[in-house]
Design a protein around this motif. Sequence first.
Motif, mmCIF file in Angstrom:
data_model
loop_
_atom_site.group_PDB
_atom_site.id
_atom_site.type_symbol
_atom_site.label_atom_id
_atom_site.label_comp_id
_atom_site.label_asym_id
_atom_site.label_seq_id
_atom_site.Cartn_x
_atom_site.Cartn_y
_atom_site.Cartn_z
ATOM 1 N N ILE A 4 -27.913 47.091 -25.197
ATOM 2 C CA ILE A 4 -27.090 46.499 -26.263
ATOM 3 C C ILE A 4 -25.624 46.678 -25.883
ATOM 4 C CG2 ILE A 4 -26.962 48.631 -27.645
ATOM 5 C CD1 ILE A 4 -27.260 46.750 -30.152
ATOM 6 N N GLU A 5 -24.819 45.699 -26.210
ATOM 7 C CA GLU A 5 -23.366 45.860 -26.084
ATOM 8 C C GLU A 5 -22.709 45.069 -27.205
ATOM 9 O OE1 GLU A 5 -23.601 44.140 -22.183
ATOM 10 O OE2 GLU A 5 -22.215 42.543 -22.692
ATOM 11 N N PHE A 6 -21.466 45.417 -27.485
ATOM 12 C CA PHE A 6 -20.711 44.761 -28.556
ATOM 13 C C PHE A 6 -19.461 44.125 -27.975
ATOM 14 C CE2 PHE A 6 -22.718 48.560 -30.458
ATOM 15 C CZ PHE A 6 -23.517 47.945 -31.402
ATOM 16 N N SER A 7 -19.111 42.947 -28.506
ATOM 17 C CA SER A 7 -17.785 42.383 -28.258
ATOM 18 C C SER A 7 -17.063 42.300 -29.592
ATOM 19 C CB SER A 7 -17.870 40.964 -27.689
ATOM 20 O OG SER A 7 -18.517 40.967 -26.456
ATOM 21 N N TYR A 8 -15.743 42.509 -29.543
ATOM 22 C CA TYR A 8 -14.903 42.380 -30.738
ATOM 23 C C TYR A 8 -14.618 40.901 -30.918
ATOM 24 C CZ TYR A 8 -10.672 43.101 -33.608
ATOM 25 O OH TYR A 8 -9.721 43.075 -34.587
ATOM 26 N N LYS A 9 -15.085 40.329 -32.057
ATOM 27 C CA LYS A 9 -14.882 38.899 -32.332
ATOM 28 C C LYS A 9 -13.410 38.656 -32.632
ATOM 29 C CE LYS A 9 -17.203 36.177 -35.280
ATOM 30 N NZ LYS A 9 -17.535 34.909 -34.633
ATOM 31 N N ASN A 10 -12.671 38.237 -31.632
ATOM 32 C CA ASN A 10 -11.234 37.989 -31.800
ATOM 33 C C ASN A 10 -10.790 37.034 -30.696
ATOM 34 O OD1 ASN A 10 -8.375 38.224 -31.506
ATOM 35 N ND2 ASN A 10 -8.455 40.070 -32.768
ATOM 36 N N ASP A 11 -10.655 35.747 -31.063
ATOM 37 C CA ASP A 11 -10.346 34.703 -30.075
ATOM 38 C C ASP A 11 -9.045 34.987 -29.331
ATOM 39 O OD1 ASP A 11 -12.611 33.188 -30.358
ATOM 40 O OD2 ASP A 11 -11.756 31.824 -31.856
ATOM 41 N N ASP A 12 -8.015 35.498 -30.057
ATOM 42 C CA ASP A 12 -6.724 35.754 -29.405
ATOM 43 C C ASP A 12 -6.866 36.773 -28.279
ATOM 44 O OD1 ASP A 12 -5.545 33.999 -31.141
ATOM 45 O OD2 ASP A 12 -4.852 35.547 -32.536
ATOM 46 N N LEU A 13 -7.801 37.715 -28.466
ATOM 47 C CA LEU A 13 -8.019 38.765 -27.447
ATOM 48 C C LEU A 13 -9.160 38.391 -26.507
ATOM 49 C CD1 LEU A 13 -7.752 41.919 -29.771
ATOM 50 C CD2 LEU A 13 -5.990 40.971 -28.279
#
Length: 236
Positions: free
Chosen positions: A118-127
């Motif tokens: 499992i891994e997570f990404s931070y939902k943030n288009d600018d980043l």
Amino acid sequence: MKILNQLYEGKAKQVFATEDPAIVMVHYKDDATAGDGAKKGTIRDKGVVNNRLSNALMQKLEKAGIPTHYVQELNDRDTLVKRVEIVPLEVIIRNVAAGSFSKRFGVAEGTALAIPTIEFSYKNDDLHDPMINRYHALALNLATAQELDQITDMAFRINDILRQILLAANIRLIDFKLEFGRLPDGTIILADEISPDTCRFWDATTGAHLDKDLFRRDLGGEADAYQEVMRRLVTE
Ligand code: TMP
Ligand code: ASP
């Protein structure tokens, strides 16, 4: 149910308010982007496939005990779902190395992993949706520890259920991305979509890609591949 104003437009979907404040309508478009928006195009009838397939899979998950946002399919492209506050994390489960995992860790695509990850990404288009770990997510108040535990547990259970459903259709579930939401009472449920846009599906016999990698990598045949996935998995 009366459909009201548009609340949000994303890259692949639009969301509309309804007369019931607890319910919104999702409209699935044919628009496709890749490489963080660098490539833009359309995939013929993708919206129909993603709507119908996501609904079919969410209904199966509900039967297996996973709470989801699904309420009612209205037509080929429109579905009523529970209104949630999206937890701003992309939750990625992998069974087989591919995509960014293969690049990051230097593992050939198609290498089976010793255990599902499992891994997570931070939902943030600018980043550009950076990878984020559990402690970062807690430090940024994106979710509570209890929510992260629930999300992790649900994501692995969803993997077990989906793998079986897909294998019965001769499809290998390589990896996929989920999003979760909070109901007003704080309950965490599965939201967003489960589709060839958000999963890697490989034909279990030939290894052929049956997902958005055909579009991302300019391989061609994506519209037919989406139809093939729907033909194998959506029966009604
Ligand atoms: P990745 O290998 O590019 O990190 O992708 C992992 C899985 O997540 C793959 O099944 C495709 C899906 N995915 C999305 O649904 N949205 C995205 O923006 C990205 C980058 C991947
Ligand atoms: N979210 C990515 C983009 O908008 C698309 C993808 O790779 O699935 O470019």
